[in-house]
Design a protein around this motif. Structure first.
Motif, mmCIF file in Angstrom:
data_model
loop_
_atom_site.group_PDB
_atom_site.id
_atom_site.type_symbol
_atom_site.label_atom_id
_atom_site.label_comp_id
_atom_site.label_asym_id
_atom_site.label_seq_id
_atom_site.Cartn_x
_atom_site.Cartn_y
_atom_site.Cartn_z
ATOM 1 N N LEU A 236 0.823 -1.205 0.000
ATOM 2 C CA LEU A 236 0.000 0.000 0.000
ATOM 3 C C LEU A 236 0.860 1.258 0.000
ATOM 4 O O LEU A 236 0.426 2.314 -0.477
ATOM 5 N N TYR A 237 2.082 1.166 0.525
ATOM 6 C CA TYR A 237 2.991 2.310 0.502
ATOM 7 C C TYR A 237 3.341 2.689 -0.937
ATOM 8 O O TYR A 237 3.446 3.881 -1.262
ATOM 9 N N ASP A 238 3.528 1.694 -1.805
ATOM 10 C CA ASP A 238 3.846 1.989 -3.199
ATOM 11 C C ASP A 238 2.675 2.695 -3.876
ATOM 12 O O ASP A 238 2.876 3.619 -4.668
ATOM 13 N N LEU A 239 1.457 2.251 -3.585
ATOM 14 C CA LEU A 239 0.291 2.924 -4.158
ATOM 15 C C LEU A 239 0.188 4.354 -3.633
ATOM 16 O O LEU A 239 -0.043 5.293 -4.420
ATOM 17 N N ALA A 240 0.359 4.556 -2.332
ATOM 18 C CA ALA A 240 0.261 5.898 -1.757
ATOM 19 C C ALA A 240 1.307 6.829 -2.365
ATOM 20 O O ALA A 240 1.010 7.988 -2.694
ATOM 21 N N THR A 241 2.533 6.330 -2.520
ATOM 22 C CA THR A 241 3.591 7.132 -3.126
ATOM 23 C C THR A 241 3.234 7.480 -4.562
ATOM 24 O O THR A 241 3.404 8.628 -5.007
ATOM 25 N N HIS A 242 2.735 6.498 -5.294
ATOM 26 C CA HIS A 242 2.352 6.710 -6.688
ATOM 27 C C HIS A 242 1.258 7.772 -6.797
ATOM 28 O O HIS A 242 1.369 8.709 -7.611
ATOM 29 N N LEU A 243 0.221 7.672 -5.989
ATOM 30 C CA LEU A 243 -0.863 8.651 -6.050
ATOM 31 C C LEU A 243 -0.371 10.042 -5.673
ATOM 32 O O LEU A 243 -0.760 11.042 -6.290
ATOM 33 N N HIS A 244 0.482 10.115 -4.655
ATOM 34 C CA HIS A 244 1.008 11.403 -4.203
ATOM 35 C C HIS A 244 1.828 12.080 -5.308
ATOM 36 O O HIS A 244 1.711 13.301 -5.513
ATOM 37 N N LEU A 245 2.617 11.305 -6.021
ATOM 38 C CA LEU A 245 3.506 11.884 -7.029
ATOM 39 C C LEU A 245 2.828 12.111 -8.377
ATOM 40 O O LEU A 245 3.186 13.034 -9.107
ATOM 41 N N MET A 246 1.876 11.267 -8.724
ATOM 42 C CA MET A 246 1.247 11.337 -10.045
ATOM 43 C C MET A 246 0.249 12.483 -10.170
ATOM 44 O O MET A 246 0.061 13.024 -11.253
ATOM 45 N N ARG A 247 -0.435 12.799 -9.068
ATOM 46 C CA ARG A 247 -1.470 13.834 -9.087
ATOM 47 C C ARG A 247 -2.496 13.553 -10.185
ATOM 48 O O ARG A 247 -2.764 14.375 -11.059
ATOM 49 N N ARG A 255 -10.270 5.515 -9.638
ATOM 50 C CA ARG A 255 -10.226 4.343 -10.518
ATOM 51 C C ARG A 255 -8.939 3.557 -10.317
ATOM 52 O O ARG A 255 -8.943 2.322 -10.307
ATOM 53 N N MET A 256 -7.819 4.256 -10.131
ATOM 54 C CA MET A 256 -6.546 3.575 -9.906
ATOM 55 C C MET A 256 -6.595 2.779 -8.610
ATOM 56 O O MET A 256 -6.087 1.653 -8.541
ATOM 57 N N VAL A 257 -7.177 3.339 -7.561
ATOM 58 C CA VAL A 257 -7.272 2.612 -6.292
ATOM 59 C C VAL A 257 -8.049 1.317 -6.489
ATOM 60 O O VAL A 257 -7.626 0.242 -6.031
ATOM 61 N N ARG A 258 -9.168 1.380 -7.182
ATOM 62 C CA ARG A 258 -9.964 0.170 -7.414
ATOM 63 C C ARG A 258 -9.197 -0.848 -8.252
ATOM 64 O O ARG A 258 -9.187 -2.052 -7.943
ATOM 65 N N ALA A 259 -8.541 -0.374 -9.313
ATOM 66 C CA ALA A 259 -7.799 -1.283 -10.192
ATOM 67 C C ALA A 259 -6.613 -1.899 -9.466
ATOM 68 O O ALA A 259 -6.300 -3.083 -9.638
ATOM 69 N N TRP A 260 -5.941 -1.097 -8.633
ATOM 70 C CA TRP A 260 -4.805 -1.602 -7.859
ATOM 71 C C TRP A 260 -5.265 -2.701 -6.906
ATOM 72 O O TRP A 260 -4.619 -3.758 -6.809
ATOM 73 N N CYS A 261 -6.342 -2.463 -6.197
ATOM 74 C CA CYS A 261 -6.851 -3.466 -5.253
ATOM 75 C C CYS A 261 -7.131 -4.786 -5.965
ATOM 76 O O CYS A 261 -6.744 -5.866 -5.481
ATOM 77 N N ALA A 262 -7.800 -4.707 -7.110
ATOM 78 C CA ALA A 262 -8.127 -5.924 -7.841
ATOM 79 C C ALA A 262 -6.871 -6.635 -8.324
ATOM 80 O O ALA A 262 -6.761 -7.865 -8.240
ATOM 81 N N ALA A 263 -5.889 -5.872 -8.801
ATOM 82 C CA ALA A 263 -4.675 -6.470 -9.363
ATOM 83 C C ALA A 263 -3.841 -7.153 -8.289
ATOM 84 O O ALA A 263 -3.391 -8.293 -8.462
ATOM 85 N N VAL A 264 -3.598 -6.478 -7.162
ATOM 86 C CA VAL A 264 -2.716 -7.065 -6.150
ATOM 87 C C VAL A 264 -3.408 -8.212 -5.417
ATOM 88 O O VAL A 264 -2.743 -9.155 -4.989
#
Length: 366
Positions: A236-247, A255-264
């Motif tokens: 989850l740290y990688d996702l949080a970092t990604h969201l923080h940096l990508m804006r 949508r990314m949060v939902r897709a990430w949850c399904a993928a991992v």
């Protein structure tokens, strides 16, 4: 008088290129001075990278060698740089293409084809555990949290910010932090707010997935570069970092949060457990971390050979004020200074540190 002629990294690149004009650089980057060598005869271009002598290190590093890690990822993660041997050195191939940041700057929507490939990257990282990676590490075994100890993982990152960023630079930047309302107890407040995270199985994290580390080639394929901040820890740290940096725009972020949850979860069940509570907390840590690093970078960006860059001061102060506002909650700050106050704090810091080293090295820390 170019960096290629006078810096040690530039001289080395020039020597390896035998004076060839097919040497490009230095490329933009915070931590490393990078040159691209394009050997004649159509051989793949490679990157020569060396840490900047005056670089400020704001992130904990786990692996001793980025190139060694990339060798371990071959066949496990799609489209990462190859490693080729040049004069006894293992060098990364240079990925030809445009960064996602050049194609779609921060804040803009990411095309669906690229979005899907980012999700695929997270899916491929989830099953890669610390026990399956043979790359040598910097940290001793006793300093590594147990698999699933998300509290211990994040606590070590908070301690790193406190000791290696805040305390190490306080002799030089302490007055500036105080002028912005950032007190010594702020990190203790942050650490307390992060306790009780849900356990999740650890995996390999890129650690720096932003738009400039994602390269799109001529065929529309996405390549992931710059693995120097990779670590093993809470997915989850990688996702949080990604969201923080990508804006991402708000709807695409959701949508990314939902897709990430399904993928991992598909790749390794339990990897997204407790994300609803923990993601805002970890994202808060990233905002707090940015306050410390961006304050230092903002101050240094205003220095030049003749003094303060007055024309740039309002813009830099405005951006820094936004960073402080974003971190105020996680750090428990009493108030957020206005832009004028931030401008005054930066100008006063420059006046009081005039004549001291311009690379930001604190006295005794060079």
């Amino acid at each position: 008088m170019t960096p290629l002629e006078f810096s040690p990294a530039g001289q080395r690149a020039r020597a390896m290129g035998d004076g060839s004009p097919l040497v490009r650089g230095p490329l933009k980057g915070y931590h490393s001075e990078t040159y691209v060598l394009s050997p004649p005869g159509g051989t793949a271009a490679v990157k020569l990278r060396e840490p900047r002598a005056t670089s400020l290190w704001f992130d904990r590093r786990l692996f001793r060698s980025e190139e060694e890690l990339l060798r371990c990822l071959k066949g496990r993660v799609d489209r990462v740089p190859d490693i080729v041997d040049v004069e006894g050195l293992g060098l990364q191939t240079f990925i030809e293409g445009r960064t996602l940041g050049a194609y779609r700057p921060a804040g803009r929507r990411v095309p669906d084809a690229v979005f899907g490939q980012i999700v695929d990257l997270f899916r491929q990282l989830a099953p890669i555990t610390g026990g399956t990676l043979r790359a040598a590490r910097r940290c001793p075994p006793w300093d590594a949290p147990e698999d699933g100890d998300t509290d211990g993982f994040l606590k070590r990152l908070v301690v790193f910010v406190e000791e290696q960023v805040y305390d190490a630079n306080r002799p030089f930047f302490g007055d500036l932090f105080e002028a912005l309302g950032v007190r010594d107890e702020a990190l203790a407040h942050l650490e307390k707010s992060l306790s009780g995270l849900t356990p999740r199985p650890f995996c390999l994290l890129h650690g720096d997935l932003h738009r400039e580390n994602l390269v799109i080639d001529a065929g529309g394929r996405l390549w992931t570069i710059d693995w120097e901040l990779a670590m093993v820890g809470d997915p989850l740290y990688d996702l949080a970092t990604h969201l923080h940096l990508m804006r991402y725009p708000a709807r695409q972020e959701a949508r990314m949060v939902r897709a990430w949850c399904a993928a991992v979860e598909e790749a390794r069940p339990g990897s997204s457990r407790g994300w609803q509570r923990d993601l805002p907390l970890i994202t808060g840590f990233k905002r707090a971390q940015s306050l410390y690093t961006d304050t230092v970078r903002a101050a240094l960006s205003l220095r030049d050979g003749t003094g303060l860059r007055w024309a740039a001061l309002p813009g830099v102060a405005g951006r820094l004020r936004d960073v402080v506002a974003a971190a105020a909650g996680p750090l428990g700050l009493d108030e957020v200074p206005g832009r004028r106050r931030v401008m005054a704090a930066l100008a006063r810091w420059h006046r009081e540190t005039a004549g001291l080293p311009s690379d930001g090295a604190a006295p005794g820390k060079r």
